[in-house]
Enzyme design. Sequence first.
Site, mmCIF file in Angstrom:
data_model
loop_
_atom_site.group_PDB
_atom_site.id
_atom_site.type_symbol
_atom_site.label_atom_id
_atom_site.label_comp_id
_atom_site.label_asym_id
_atom_site.label_seq_id
_atom_site.Cartn_x
_atom_site.Cartn_y
_atom_site.Cartn_z
ATOM 1 N N LYS A 11 -31.086 28.630 96.358
ATOM 2 C CA LYS A 11 -31.994 27.737 97.090
ATOM 3 C C LYS A 11 -31.303 27.095 98.304
ATOM 4 O O LYS A 11 -30.071 27.139 98.428
ATOM 5 C CB LYS A 11 -32.520 26.680 96.115
ATOM 6 C CG LYS A 11 -33.376 27.265 94.981
ATOM 7 C CD LYS A 11 -33.965 26.153 94.120
ATOM 8 C CE LYS A 11 -34.860 26.719 93.023
ATOM 9 N NZ LYS A 11 -35.505 25.628 92.232
ATOM 10 N N TYR A 51 -44.729 29.206 94.472
ATOM 11 C CA TYR A 51 -44.801 28.169 93.437
ATOM 12 C C TYR A 51 -46.241 27.775 93.096
ATOM 13 O O TYR A 51 -46.478 26.689 92.572
ATOM 14 C CB TYR A 51 -43.986 26.946 93.864
ATOM 15 C CG TYR A 51 -42.491 27.142 93.717
ATOM 16 C CD1 TYR A 51 -41.904 27.223 92.451
ATOM 17 C CD2 TYR A 51 -41.658 27.250 94.823
ATOM 18 C CE1 TYR A 51 -40.539 27.410 92.295
ATOM 19 C CE2 TYR A 51 -40.286 27.424 94.684
ATOM 20 C CZ TYR A 51 -39.733 27.500 93.408
ATOM 21 O OH TYR A 51 -38.381 27.671 93.257
ATOM 22 N N ASN A 114 -31.991 22.087 93.108
ATOM 23 C CA ASN A 114 -31.176 22.448 91.951
ATOM 24 C C ASN A 114 -30.531 23.830 92.076
ATOM 25 O O ASN A 114 -30.319 24.525 91.082
ATOM 26 C CB ASN A 114 -31.981 22.295 90.653
ATOM 27 C CG ASN A 114 -33.214 23.177 90.618
ATOM 28 O OD1 ASN A 114 -33.473 23.925 91.562
ATOM 29 N ND2 ASN A 114 -33.960 23.117 89.529
ATOM 30 N N HIS A 117 -32.935 29.509 91.394
ATOM 31 C CA HIS A 117 -34.143 29.825 90.616
ATOM 32 C C HIS A 117 -33.804 30.906 89.599
ATOM 33 O O HIS A 117 -32.956 31.751 89.853
ATOM 34 C CB HIS A 117 -35.231 30.346 91.563
ATOM 35 C CG HIS A 117 -36.432 30.916 90.860
ATOM 36 N ND1 HIS A 117 -37.452 30.113 90.410
ATOM 37 C CD2 HIS A 117 -36.768 32.180 90.516
ATOM 38 C CE1 HIS A 117 -38.370 30.890 89.804
ATOM 39 N NE2 HIS A 117 -37.973 32.137 89.869
ATOM 40 N N GLU A 128 -42.175 38.144 90.824
ATOM 41 C CA GLU A 128 -41.339 37.445 91.809
ATOM 42 C C GLU A 128 -40.454 38.426 92.584
ATOM 43 O O GLU A 128 -40.242 38.267 93.791
ATOM 44 C CB GLU A 128 -40.514 36.367 91.105
ATOM 45 C CG GLU A 128 -41.387 35.235 90.584
ATOM 46 C CD GLU A 128 -40.689 34.277 89.630
ATOM 47 O OE1 GLU A 128 -41.365 33.332 89.168
ATOM 48 O OE2 GLU A 128 -39.481 34.465 89.330
HETATM 49 P P1 ADP Z 1 -37.205 25.972 86.586
HETATM 50 O O1 ADP Z 1 -36.811 26.277 88.025
HETATM 51 O O2 ADP Z 1 -36.048 25.509 85.773
HETATM 52 O O3 ADP Z 1 -37.950 27.115 85.934
HETATM 53 P P2 ADP Z 1 -39.778 24.635 86.865
HETATM 54 O O4 ADP Z 1 -40.376 26.001 86.883
HETATM 55 O O5 ADP Z 1 -40.322 23.635 85.917
HETATM 56 O O6 ADP Z 1 -38.191 24.713 86.644
HETATM 57 O O7 ADP Z 1 -39.909 23.995 88.324
HETATM 58 C C1 ADP Z 1 -39.733 24.782 89.482
HETATM 59 C C2 ADP Z 1 -38.877 24.024 90.460
HETATM 60 O O8 ADP Z 1 -39.571 22.829 90.855
HETATM 61 C C3 ADP Z 1 -37.548 23.479 89.892
HETATM 62 O O9 ADP Z 1 -36.513 24.442 89.864
HETATM 63 C C4 ADP Z 1 -37.245 22.353 90.849
HETATM 64 O O10 ADP Z 1 -36.731 22.842 92.098
HETATM 65 C C5 ADP Z 1 -38.635 21.769 91.067
HETATM 66 N N1 ADP Z 1 -38.940 20.697 90.119
HETATM 67 C C6 ADP Z 1 -39.206 20.827 88.792
HETATM 68 N N2 ADP Z 1 -39.449 19.639 88.212
HETATM 69 C C7 ADP Z 1 -39.349 18.712 89.210
HETATM 70 C C8 ADP Z 1 -39.496 17.298 89.271
HETATM 71 N N3 ADP Z 1 -39.794 16.585 88.178
HETATM 72 N N4 ADP Z 1 -39.308 16.684 90.460
HETATM 73 C C9 ADP Z 1 -39.011 17.397 91.568
HETATM 74 N N5 ADP Z 1 -38.871 18.744 91.594
HETATM 75 C C10 ADP Z 1 -39.022 19.391 90.432
HETATM 76 MG MG MG Z 2 -39.778 27.939 86.432
#
Ligand code: ADP
Ligand code: MG
Length: 139
Positions: A11, A51, A114, A117, A128
């Site tokens: 990212k 997303y 974070n 992905h 994806e």
């Molecule tokens: P993951 O990437 O671990 O599968 P999710 O699919 O739940 O997590 O969420 C997609 C992305 O959205 C996350 O990797 C993160 O970048 C962002 N995200 C998720 N939860 C939050 C949150 N509570 N606040 C801000 N950004 C978030």
């Molecule tokens: Mg996810």
Amino acid sequence: MATNRTFTMIKPDAVEAGNIGAITKMIQEAGFRIVAMKMTKLSEERAGQFYEVHSERPFYNDLCNYMSSGAIVPMILEKDNAVEDFRTLIGATNPAEAAEGTIRNLFAESIEANAIHGSDSDENAAIEGSFFFSATERF
Ligand code: ADP
Ligand code: MG
């Protein structure tokens, strides 16, 4: 049955911080083969498409803005049990909860920025991967 491919992208925060090499090294040392890879940038609209599943979540607009803020490095990866093993390698969504030594534990800045992905299912890995790569871009 689990397939042997998953999709990832490094990212914008991790690209900006200069961590492409360190993260790619961890991925390869964990036994994943890179099947496809490039450096690119998403428009806010395309980030929104990627997303789409989160479109009702409160963080959706911020997430699309962040994911289109800089370069990303999408990849398709191959390994036995790829989806599950890769989620283990990257750690929890929130870096504060990510296990020691995981990619998010080492490189993520926040729950949003974070670092990386990882697909959550074989079905989504295929969708994806196709979002970024054509058949001739896979090796
Ligand atoms: P993951 O990437 O671990 O599968 P999710 O699919 O739940 O997590 O969420 C997609 C992305 O959205 C996350 O990797 C993160 O970048 C962002 N995200 C998720 N939860 C939050 C949150 N509570 N606040 C801000 N950004 C978030
Ligand atoms: Mg996810």
